[in-house]
Design a protein around this motif. Structure first.
Motif, PDB file in Angstrom:
ATOM      1  N   LEU A   1       1.429   8.776  -1.471  1.00 53.16           N
ATOM      2  CA  LEU A   1       0.574   7.601  -2.284  1.00 53.16           C
ATOM      3  C   LEU A   1       0.870   6.455  -1.731  1.00 53.16           C
ATOM      4  N   LEU A   2       1.965   6.091  -1.327  1.00 55.51           N
ATOM      5  CA  LEU A   2       2.089   4.582  -0.930  1.00 55.51           C
ATOM      6  C   LEU A   2       1.442   4.401   0.179  1.00 55.51           C
ATOM      7  N   ALA A   3       1.515   5.456   1.233  1.00 54.66           N
ATOM      8  CA  ALA A   3       0.617   5.216   2.503  1.00 54.66           C
ATOM      9  C   ALA A   3      -0.992   5.248   2.088  1.00 54.66           C
ATOM     10  N   GLU A   4      -1.460   6.119   1.366  1.00 56.38           N
ATOM     11  CA  GLU A   4      -2.823   6.121   1.073  1.00 56.38           C
ATOM     12  C   GLU A   4      -3.410   5.063   0.432  1.00 56.38           C
ATOM     13  N   LYS A   5      -2.668   4.302  -0.668  1.00 60.32           N
ATOM     14  CA  LYS A   5      -2.971   3.155  -1.345  1.00 60.32           C
ATOM     15  C   LYS A   5      -2.560   1.939  -0.887  1.00 60.32           C
ATOM     16  N   GLN A   6      -1.947   2.161   0.450  1.00 64.65           N
ATOM     17  CA  GLN A   6      -1.657   0.709   1.276  1.00 64.65           C
ATOM     18  C   GLN A   6      -0.587   0.021   0.111  1.00 64.65           C
ATOM     19  N   LEU A   7       0.395   0.675  -0.202  1.00 65.84           N
ATOM     20  CA  LEU A   7       1.084  -0.141  -1.354  1.00 65.84           C
ATOM     21  C   LEU A   7       2.381  -0.635  -0.328  1.00 65.84           C
ATOM     22  N   VAL A   8       2.548  -0.354   0.549  1.00 69.62           N
ATOM     23  CA  VAL A   8       3.705  -0.733   1.585  1.00 69.62           C
ATOM     24  C   VAL A   8       3.041  -1.038   2.965  1.00 69.62           C
ATOM     25  N   PRO A   9       3.573  -1.991   3.798  1.00 75.21           N
ATOM     26  CA  PRO A   9       3.236  -2.278   4.949  1.00 75.21           C
ATOM     27  C   PRO A   9       3.353  -1.269   5.930  1.00 75.21           C
ATOM     28  N   GLN A  10       2.265  -0.975   6.721  1.00 72.17           N
ATOM     29  CA  GLN A  10       2.135   0.214   7.535  1.00 72.17           C
ATOM     30  C   GLN A  10       3.376   0.537   8.270  1.00 72.17           C
ATOM     31  N   PRO A  11       4.124  -0.529   8.918  1.00 69.36           N
ATOM     32  CA  PRO A  11       5.370  -0.097   9.687  1.00 69.36           C
ATOM     33  C   PRO A  11       6.416   0.936   8.754  1.00 69.36           C
ATOM     34  N   LEU A  12       6.304   0.415   7.568  1.00 68.15           N
ATOM     35  CA  LEU A  12       7.476   1.214   6.564  1.00 68.15           C
ATOM     36  C   LEU A  12       6.926   2.473   6.174  1.00 68.15           C
ATOM     37  N   VAL A  13       5.856   2.924   6.292  1.00 67.63           N
ATOM     38  CA  VAL A  13       5.285   4.235   5.782  1.00 67.63           C
ATOM     39  C   VAL A  13       6.150   5.228   6.381  1.00 67.63           C
ATOM     40  N   GLY A  14       6.653   5.981   5.232  1.00 65.52           N
ATOM     41  CA  GLY A  14       7.674   7.053   5.888  1.00 65.52           C
ATOM     42  C   GLY A  14       8.972   6.881   5.812  1.00 65.52           C
ATOM     43  N   THR A  15       9.577   5.603   5.701  1.00 65.18           N
ATOM     44  CA  THR A  15      10.769   5.476   5.719  1.00 65.18           C
ATOM     45  C   THR A  15      11.021   4.539   4.389  1.00 65.18           C
ATOM     46  N   TYR A  16      10.272   3.711   3.756  1.00 64.18           N
ATOM     47  CA  TYR A  16      10.560   2.873   2.694  1.00 64.18           C
ATOM     48  C   TYR A  16      11.030   3.911   1.493  1.00 64.18           C
ATOM     49  N   ARG A  17      12.074   3.435   0.843  1.00 64.84           N
ATOM     50  CA  ARG A  17      12.542   4.056  -0.377  1.00 64.84           C
ATOM     51  C   ARG A  17      12.225   3.375  -1.572  1.00 64.84           C
TER      52      ARG A  17
END
Length: 312
Positions: free
Chosen positions: A254-270
């Motif tokens: 959901l973080l990636a789908e809704k763009q809630l974190v910058p793209q470079p952090l997708v998959g690693t952001y806690r």
């Protein structure tokens, strides 16, 4: 026989009473959503079906900026939003236009919300190194409020440093990393991205975390005239917060789908923690009111009861 007939009639009447009338409109809420972590519980509540289970229809209306979100609220096109204590003051200067009904996010010892960062080549290591330095902020907002309070706690006075107005967070981040400003105040997760790119942490809000929070607000008219819609929304929100806390990794998509974190952090952001059900205190609002008055942004105090409303 007569007793059975009476029981059957009573059951039948009860079933009819439980059914919505043919012309009744379902309860609904329009939520204005910025692309920020603070709104994740709304998307989780949608995904998990919590709103539907509460008998509530929720329409999420995206807003690209706080200014756009505020325009939607002022035009009556949304009923609820995540904002902050500073913007709540401006809404309610003259009368109650919105009510804060929940703390949405807050700083934790292991998860700050706001960071004052320095360019990797600026040679700035501590708050004392910011004397005479220009810090990029968004003026008249929670960013300026947190900057002043963080540095005040570190022993600096407003006259010890200067500020430059860069309202958009991505522009502020870019100005910092390109060296066009030596320092900037950024919220997480943009701060996390800047740190990964080499920015130096000068200070953060962990020492003032009691006042570092975002809030969930409803249009005053909704709370006063349709409190049941607000109550059901909050029940679903609370369930979503519990689900996130129980299994944060589940909602990485959901973080990636809704763009809630910058793209470079997708998959690693806690994901940071989300708070228990709570309202901002009088002391928290008293502090931000005192700051706004000292800045000349407010001319008079605002009663706590005009800012916060408990929905039951």
């Amino acid at each position: 026989m007569l007793r059975r007939i009476l029981i059957g009639i009573a059951i039948g009447l009860g079933l009819v009473a439980c059914q919505p009338s043919a012309g009744a409109r379902p309860l609904s809420v329009r939520f204005g959503a910025l692309p920020i972590l603070d709104v994740l519980p709304v998307y989780v509540a949608q995904t998990e079906g919590y709103f539907a289970q509460e008998g509530l229809e929720v329409e999420v209306i995206p807003a690209a900026s706080a200014a756009e979100r505020d325009q939607l609220m002022q035009a009556g096109r949304i009923d609820a939003m995540v904002n902050d204590t500073v913007s709540t003051l401006f809404y309610n200067k003259e009368k109650a236009q919105i009510y804060v009904v929940r703390i949405a996010r807050q700083a934790y010892p292991e998860a700050p919300q706001y960071f004052i960062l320095a360019n990797p080549n600026a040679g700035i290591q501590s708050p004392q190194d910011l004397k005479g330095v220009e810090i990029a902020i968004s003026q008249g907002t929670v960013i300026e409020y947190m900057t002043d309070r963080i540095l005040e706690r570190a022993g600096l006075k407003p006259g010890d440093y200067r500020t430059v107005h860069i309202p958009r967070i991505p522009d502020r981040l870019q100005a910092l990393m390109e060296g066009r400003v030596k320092a900037a105040t950024l919220p997480d997760p943009f701060a996390t991205l800047a740190i990964q790119q080499g920015a130096q942490v000068v200070a953060d809000d962990r020492e003032v975390r009691s006042i570092s929070l975002s809030v969930l607000s409803f249009r005053a008219e909704v709370v006063e005239r349709n409190p049941e819609a607000a109550r059901r929304f909050l029940q679903a929100w609370d369930r979503a917060v519990a689900a996130i806390r129980a299994n944060p990794e589940k909602y990485a998509g959901l973080l990636a789908e809704k763009q809630l974190v910058p793209q470079p952090l997708v998959g690693t952001y806690r994901l940071p923690p989300y708070p228990d059900r709570a309202l901002p205190t009088r002391e928290q609002f008293s502090d931000v009111i005192a700051w706004a008055r000292a800045k000349g942004l407010l001319q008079a105090d605002i009663p706590y009861e005009r800012l916060v409303r408990e929905v039951r």
